[in-house]
Motif scaffolding. Structure first.
Motif, PDB file in Angstrom:
ATOM      1  N   GLN A  52      50.779  38.147  51.256  1.00 42.43           N
ATOM      2  CA  GLN A  52      51.767  38.928  51.988  1.00 42.43           C
ATOM      3  C   GLN A  52      51.135  39.679  53.154  1.00 42.43           C
ATOM      4  OE1 GLN A  52      53.550  41.360  48.969  1.00 42.43           O
ATOM      5  NE2 GLN A  52      54.963  39.750  48.319  1.00 42.43           N
ATOM      6  N   MET A  53      49.842  40.007  53.022  1.00 41.75           N
ATOM      7  CA  MET A  53      49.147  40.706  54.107  1.00 41.75           C
ATOM      8  C   MET A  53      48.624  39.725  55.153  1.00 41.75           C
ATOM      9  SD  MET A  53      47.082  43.813  52.264  1.00 41.75           S
ATOM     10  CE  MET A  53      46.045  42.769  51.279  1.00 41.75           C
ATOM     11  N   GLY A  54      48.879  38.421  54.962  1.00 40.94           N
ATOM     12  CA  GLY A  54      48.468  37.434  55.955  1.00 40.94           C
ATOM     13  C   GLY A  54      47.076  36.886  55.737  1.00 40.94           C
ATOM     14  N   GLN A  55      46.481  37.148  54.599  1.00 39.95           N
ATOM     15  CA  GLN A  55      45.151  36.614  54.309  1.00 39.95           C
ATOM     16  C   GLN A  55      45.283  35.395  53.411  1.00 39.95           C
ATOM     17  OE1 GLN A  55      42.649  39.554  52.545  1.00 39.95           O
ATOM     18  NE2 GLN A  55      43.076  41.097  54.094  1.00 39.95           N
ATOM     19  N   LYS A  56      44.379  34.454  53.581  1.00 46.39           N
ATOM     20  CA  LYS A  56      44.353  33.301  52.686  1.00 46.39           C
ATOM     21  C   LYS A  56      43.325  33.611  51.597  1.00 46.39           C
ATOM     22  CE  LYS A  56      43.874  28.382  52.349  1.00 46.39           C
ATOM     23  NZ  LYS A  56      43.388  27.165  52.945  1.00 46.39           N
ATOM     24  N   PRO A  57      43.791  33.873  50.401  1.00 46.58           N
ATOM     25  CA  PRO A  57      42.867  34.315  49.352  1.00 46.58           C
ATOM     26  C   PRO A  57      42.056  33.158  48.768  1.00 46.58           C
ATOM     27  CG  PRO A  57      45.083  34.190  48.484  1.00 46.58           C
ATOM     28  CD  PRO A  57      45.167  33.864  49.943  1.00 46.58           C
ATOM     29  N   SER A  58      40.746  33.314  48.778  1.00 50.13           N
ATOM     30  CA  SER A  58      39.884  32.348  48.090  1.00 50.13           C
ATOM     31  C   SER A  58      39.617  32.898  46.687  1.00 50.13           C
ATOM     32  CB  SER A  58      38.572  32.167  48.846  1.00 50.13           C
ATOM     33  OG  SER A  58      37.818  33.360  48.806  1.00 50.13           O
ATOM     34  N   GLN A  59      39.271  32.025  45.780  1.00 50.17           N
ATOM     35  CA  GLN A  59      39.009  32.456  44.402  1.00 50.17           C
ATOM     36  C   GLN A  59      37.827  33.421  44.359  1.00 50.17           C
ATOM     37  OE1 GLN A  59      41.048  31.726  41.876  1.00 50.17           O
ATOM     38  NE2 GLN A  59      39.856  33.105  40.590  1.00 50.17           N
ATOM     39  N   LYS A  60      36.839  33.197  45.227  1.00 51.07           N
ATOM     40  CA  LYS A  60      35.664  34.076  45.274  1.00 51.07           C
ATOM     41  C   LYS A  60      36.073  35.502  45.659  1.00 51.07           C
ATOM     42  CE  LYS A  60      31.210  34.617  47.532  1.00 51.07           C
ATOM     43  NZ  LYS A  60      30.291  34.122  48.564  1.00 51.07           N
ATOM     44  N   LYS A  61      36.930  35.610  46.670  1.00 48.99           N
ATOM     45  CA  LYS A  61      37.381  36.929  47.136  1.00 48.99           C
ATOM     46  C   LYS A  61      38.200  37.633  46.054  1.00 48.99           C
ATOM     47  CE  LYS A  61      38.088  39.945  50.449  1.00 48.99           C
ATOM     48  NZ  LYS A  61      37.029  40.776  50.974  1.00 48.99           N
ATOM     49  N   ILE A  62      39.058  36.882  45.368  1.00 53.29           N
ATOM     50  CA  ILE A  62      39.863  37.467  44.298  1.00 53.29           C
ATOM     51  C   ILE A  62      38.970  37.953  43.166  1.00 53.29           C
ATOM     52  CG2 ILE A  62      41.567  36.910  42.517  1.00 53.29           C
ATOM     53  CD1 ILE A  62      42.951  35.173  44.628  1.00 53.29           C
ATOM     54  N   ASN A  63      37.971  37.141  42.802  1.00 55.71           N
ATOM     55  CA  ASN A  63      37.037  37.541  41.738  1.00 55.71           C
ATOM     56  C   ASN A  63      36.280  38.803  42.122  1.00 55.71           C
ATOM     57  OD1 ASN A  63      37.808  35.376  40.189  1.00 55.71           O
ATOM     58  ND2 ASN A  63      36.073  34.095  40.763  1.00 55.71           N
ATOM     59  N   GLN A  64      35.865  38.903  43.382  1.00 55.46           N
ATOM     60  CA  GLN A  64      35.146  40.098  43.843  1.00 55.46           C
ATOM     61  C   GLN A  64      36.035  41.331  43.729  1.00 55.46           C
ATOM     62  OE1 GLN A  64      34.008  39.043  47.843  1.00 55.46           O
ATOM     63  NE2 GLN A  64      32.006  38.243  47.210  1.00 55.46           N
ATOM     64  N   MET A  65      37.273  41.210  44.148  1.00 56.58           N
ATOM     65  CA  MET A  65      38.183  42.361  44.112  1.00 56.58           C
ATOM     66  C   MET A  65      38.502  42.757  42.669  1.00 56.58           C
ATOM     67  SD  MET A  65      40.682  41.536  47.321  1.00 56.58           S
ATOM     68  CE  MET A  65      41.512  43.103  47.297  1.00 56.58           C
ATOM     69  N   MET A  66      38.691  41.776  41.790  1.00 51.64           N
ATOM     70  CA  MET A  66      38.952  42.077  40.382  1.00 51.64           C
ATOM     71  C   MET A  66      37.740  42.772  39.752  1.00 51.64           C
ATOM     72  SD  MET A  66      42.020  41.317  39.475  1.00 51.64           S
ATOM     73  CE  MET A  66      41.900  41.370  37.710  1.00 51.64           C
ATOM     74  N   ASN A  67      36.539  42.305  40.068  1.00 50.91           N
ATOM     75  CA  ASN A  67      35.321  42.941  39.540  1.00 50.91           C
ATOM     76  C   ASN A  67      35.206  44.375  40.022  1.00 50.91           C
ATOM     77  OD1 ASN A  67      34.491  40.749  38.044  1.00 50.91           O
ATOM     78  ND2 ASN A  67      33.235  39.897  39.695  1.00 50.91           N
ATOM     79  N   GLN A  68      35.525  44.623  41.291  1.00 49.96           N
ATOM     80  CA  GLN A  68      35.481  45.985  41.825  1.00 49.96           C
ATOM     81  C   GLN A  68      36.479  46.880  41.105  1.00 49.96           C
ATOM     82  OE1 GLN A  68      36.205  45.445  46.040  1.00 49.96           O
ATOM     83  NE2 GLN A  68      34.053  45.812  46.517  1.00 49.96           N
ATOM     84  N   MET A  69      37.686  46.370  40.871  1.00 52.63           N
ATOM     85  CA  MET A  69      38.697  47.170  40.197  1.00 52.63           C
ATOM     86  C   MET A  69      38.299  47.446  38.751  1.00 52.63           C
ATOM     87  SD  MET A  69      42.197  45.642  41.935  1.00 52.63           S
ATOM     88  CE  MET A  69      42.802  45.188  40.383  1.00 52.63           C
ATOM     89  N   ASN A  70      37.699  46.462  38.081  1.00 54.45           N
ATOM     90  CA  ASN A  70      37.250  46.676  36.701  1.00 54.45           C
ATOM     91  C   ASN A  70      36.120  47.690  36.627  1.00 54.45           C
ATOM     92  OD1 ASN A  70      39.120  44.902  35.639  1.00 54.45           O
ATOM     93  ND2 ASN A  70      37.743  43.148  35.743  1.00 54.45           N
ATOM     94  N   LYS A  71      35.213  47.657  37.597  1.00 47.53           N
ATOM     95  CA  LYS A  71      34.123  48.632  37.637  1.00 47.53           C
ATOM     96  C   LYS A  71      34.673  50.039  37.834  1.00 47.53           C
ATOM     97  CE  LYS A  71      30.418  45.663  39.345  1.00 47.53           C
ATOM     98  NZ  LYS A  71      29.549  45.357  40.496  1.00 47.53           N
ATOM     99  N   MET A  72      35.671  50.185  38.697  1.00 47.97           N
ATOM    100  CA  MET A  72      36.269  51.501  38.936  1.00 47.97           C
ATOM    101  C   MET A  72      36.963  52.009  37.667  1.00 47.97           C
ATOM    102  SD  MET A  72      37.759  51.090  42.811  1.00 47.97           S
ATOM    103  CE  MET A  72      38.749  52.550  42.667  1.00 47.97           C
ATOM    104  N   ASN A  73      37.621  51.120  36.940  1.00 49.13           N
ATOM    105  CA  ASN A  73      38.304  51.519  35.705  1.00 49.13           C
ATOM    106  C   ASN A  73      37.308  51.895  34.622  1.00 49.13           C
ATOM    107  OD1 ASN A  73      40.845  51.224  36.753  1.00 49.13           O
ATOM    108  ND2 ASN A  73      41.109  49.139  36.000  1.00 49.13           N
ATOM    109  N   ASP A  74      36.168  51.193  34.566  1.00 49.17           N
ATOM    110  CA  ASP A  74      35.156  51.491  33.556  1.00 49.17           C
ATOM    111  C   ASP A  74      34.497  52.843  33.798  1.00 49.17           C
ATOM    112  OD1 ASP A  74      35.675  49.132  32.256  1.00 49.17           O
ATOM    113  OD2 ASP A  74      33.981  48.046  33.139  1.00 49.17           O
ATOM    114  N   LYS A  75      34.360  53.242  35.065  1.00 50.62           N
ATOM    115  CA  LYS A  75      33.752  54.535  35.379  1.00 50.62           C
ATOM    116  C   LYS A  75      34.622  55.693  34.905  1.00 50.62           C
ATOM    117  CE  LYS A  75      30.983  53.097  39.329  1.00 50.62           C
ATOM    118  NZ  LYS A  75      30.766  53.227  40.765  1.00 50.62           N
ATOM    119  N   LYS A  76      35.926  55.497  34.932  1.00 54.63           N
ATOM    120  CA  LYS A  76      36.854  56.553  34.491  1.00 54.63           C
ATOM    121  C   LYS A  76      36.794  56.648  33.009  1.00 54.63           C
ATOM    122  CE  LYS A  76      40.045  55.982  38.291  1.00 54.63           C
ATOM    123  NZ  LYS A  76      41.374  55.621  38.705  1.00 54.63           N
TER     124      LYS A  76
END
Length: 76
Positions: A52-76
């Motif tokens: 929706q933001m006009g980006q073509k998501p690659s699986q690598k980019k999605i995995n990176q973003m999911m890992n970042q979000m999981n790391k942020m949740n684990d810190k809390k």
């Protein structure tokens, strides 16, 4: 043996406080378990948001973003 009115009030107040504390911890555990099993954002939602933001998501980019979000949740 009959307890005085003061004792009954004390017992009711202590039971009320114990019930509230126990209810809080049970609700907290339930919500933590629920959020762990059903994370707010999953890969499919992330892929749709990126498209929706006009980006073509690659699986690598999605995995990176999911890992970042999981790391942020684990810190809390």
């Amino acid at each position: 043996m009959v307890l005085g009115t003061g004792w009954w009030i004390l017992i009711v107040v202590v039971a009320l406080i114990a019930g509230v504390a126990l209810g809080f911890f049970i609700a907290r555990q339930y919500m933590m378990k629920y959020l762990k099993e059903n994370p707010p954002i999953n890969e499919q939602m992330l892929r749709m948001m990126m498209m929706q933001m006009g980006q073509k998501p690659s699986q690598k980019k999605i995995n990176q973003m999911m890992n970042q979000m999981n790391k942020m949740n684990d810190k809390k």
